[in-house]
Design a protein around this motif. Structure first.
Motif, PDB file in Angstrom:
ATOM      1  N   THR A 164      20.093  -3.704  45.522  1.00 49.36           N
ATOM      2  CA  THR A 164      20.777  -4.966  45.220  1.00 49.36           C
ATOM      3  C   THR A 164      22.053  -4.799  44.402  1.00 49.36           C
ATOM      4  OG1 THR A 164      19.410  -5.334  43.248  1.00 49.36           O
ATOM      5  CG2 THR A 164      18.619  -6.254  45.333  1.00 49.36           C
ATOM      6  N   THR A 165      22.151  -3.733  43.601  1.00 46.68           N
ATOM      7  CA  THR A 165      23.281  -3.640  42.676  1.00 46.68           C
ATOM      8  C   THR A 165      24.224  -2.468  42.910  1.00 46.68           C
ATOM      9  OG1 THR A 165      22.103  -2.293  41.023  1.00 46.68           O
ATOM     10  CG2 THR A 165      21.835  -4.696  40.887  1.00 46.68           C
ATOM     11  N   ALA A 166      23.864  -1.500  43.750  1.00 44.22           N
ATOM     12  CA  ALA A 166      24.755  -0.359  43.984  1.00 44.22           C
ATOM     13  C   ALA A 166      26.093  -0.842  44.532  1.00 44.22           C
ATOM     14  CB  ALA A 166      24.116   0.635  44.953  1.00 44.22           C
ATOM     15  N   ASP A 167      27.164  -0.151  44.180  1.00 45.27           N
ATOM     16  CA  ASP A 167      28.484  -0.536  44.650  1.00 45.27           C
ATOM     17  C   ASP A 167      28.617  -0.398  46.163  1.00 45.27           C
ATOM     18  OD1 ASP A 167      29.764  -1.075  42.043  1.00 45.27           O
ATOM     19  OD2 ASP A 167      29.316   1.033  41.699  1.00 45.27           O
ATOM     20  N   LEU A 168      27.860   0.542  46.751  1.00 47.53           N
ATOM     21  CA  LEU A 168      27.823   0.692  48.203  1.00 47.53           C
ATOM     22  C   LEU A 168      26.395   1.037  48.613  1.00 47.53           C
ATOM     23  CD1 LEU A 168      29.414   0.908  50.928  1.00 47.53           C
ATOM     24  CD2 LEU A 168      29.509   3.381  50.494  1.00 47.53           C
ATOM     25  N   ASP A 192      22.405  -8.080  53.793  1.00 41.92           N
ATOM     26  CA  ASP A 192      23.393  -9.113  53.491  1.00 41.92           C
ATOM     27  C   ASP A 192      22.833 -10.121  52.496  1.00 41.92           C
ATOM     28  OD1 ASP A 192      25.700 -10.580  53.589  1.00 41.92           O
ATOM     29  OD2 ASP A 192      25.377 -11.376  55.599  1.00 41.92           O
ATOM     30  N   ARG A 193      21.599 -10.557  52.721  1.00 39.29           N
ATOM     31  CA  ARG A 193      20.973 -11.525  51.809  1.00 39.29           C
ATOM     32  C   ARG A 193      20.745 -10.926  50.426  1.00 39.29           C
ATOM     33  NH1 ARG A 193      18.286 -13.266  56.532  1.00 39.29           N
ATOM     34  NH2 ARG A 193      16.609 -11.759  56.197  1.00 39.29           N
ATOM     35  N   GLN A 194      20.371  -9.664  50.367  1.00 44.15           N
ATOM     36  CA  GLN A 194      20.077  -9.022  49.085  1.00 44.15           C
ATOM     37  C   GLN A 194      21.335  -8.752  48.272  1.00 44.15           C
ATOM     38  OE1 GLN A 194      17.348  -8.465  47.553  1.00 44.15           O
ATOM     39  NE2 GLN A 194      15.676  -8.315  49.028  1.00 44.15           N
ATOM     40  N   ARG A 195      22.453  -8.479  48.942  1.00 43.67           N
ATOM     41  CA  ARG A 195      23.619  -7.937  48.256  1.00 43.67           C
ATOM     42  C   ARG A 195      24.808  -8.890  48.163  1.00 43.67           C
ATOM     43  NH1 ARG A 195      24.134  -2.860  47.205  1.00 43.67           N
ATOM     44  NH2 ARG A 195      26.299  -2.639  47.949  1.00 43.67           N
TER      45      ARG A 195
END
Length: 231
Positions: A164-168, A192-195
């Motif tokens: 959820t939080t990684a930049d990529l 898409d929903r998570q990020r």
């Protein structure tokens, strides 16, 4: 394949690690790669080195619990000269050395910068961990999280800080999808929903240009890093 997001690094990310050397020069950009065992982190590092080494000065730090297996793989593959690859044996859960006690990794990074100036980029690969693995912002400037389709197409839906939080987010081994029953469209939708607006790329490192979306993202990070240095 990639989601229809801007693949530039998020503008709100502000690293807490000191960006300048004591002499005022800009240090190398540090990018951490984490993810579960077998997701393809080391293969991703190797492919990035091959894609970028002709125009960038790169070094790599790997993390394993009791061995130097990942570093030895990179050395066998000759992705960089031996002096540009170093290993940290964490002796405990891999996340401790990238998030909790980062001293061994920081020491490895500083030794590489002292012996190989000037470096453009240092890739720091975590040992295999779970979906909660994250890097300290005192260690890296950006984090890449690698998962793979063979672990199940429900992995993005399960979330966790890495996803959820990684930049990529890199969804690797897409070539295996037909053989393991993974639905890439479902994985893309769940990611898409998570990020939200954070970028996701799908890769198959068996193809010649499979690493290109990740390499393009790294180039974007470097461009932003150099722009900041020039301000």
């Amino acid at each position: 394949m990639h989601l229809d997001h801007d693949t530039m690094p998020p503008h709100h990310h502000t690293p807490s690690a000191e960006a300048l050397h004591p002499d005022g020069s800009r240090r190398a950009l540090r990018i951490g790669l984490g993810g579960p065992v077998g997701s393809g982190k080391t293969a991703t590092v190797a492919a990035l080195c091959r894609a970028l080494r002709d125009r960038l000065s790169i070094a790599v730090v790997t993390n394993d619990i009791y061995t130097r297996e990942d570093a030895e793989f990179l050395l066998r593959e000759a992705v960089l000269p031996p002096e540009r690859i170093t290993a940290v044996e964490t002796g405990a859960c891999p996340h401790t050395a990238i998030r909790d006690d980062i001293s061994a990794n920081l020491e490895a990074v500083e030794e590489l910068e002292e012996s190989l100036p000037p470096l453009d980029l240092i890739l720091i690969e975590s040992g295999g961990d779970n979906l909660t693995a994250t890097f300290s912002k005192g260690l890296v400037d950006h984090q890449v999280f690698v998962i793979d389709v063979s672990s199940g197409d429900d992995i993005p839906r399960k979330g966790g800080p890495g996803i959820t939080t990684a930049d990529l987010l890199v969804v690797n081994k897409t070539d295996l999808a037909p053989y393991v029953g993974a639905d890439l469209a479902t994985m893309a939708s769940d990611a898409d929903r998570q990020r939200g607006k954070l970028p996701v790329v799908f890769t198959s490192l068996t193809s010649d240009d499979g690493i290109q979306p990740v390499a393009d993202w790294v180039d974007g990070c470097l461009a932003a890093w150099r722009t900041e240095a020039a301000v």
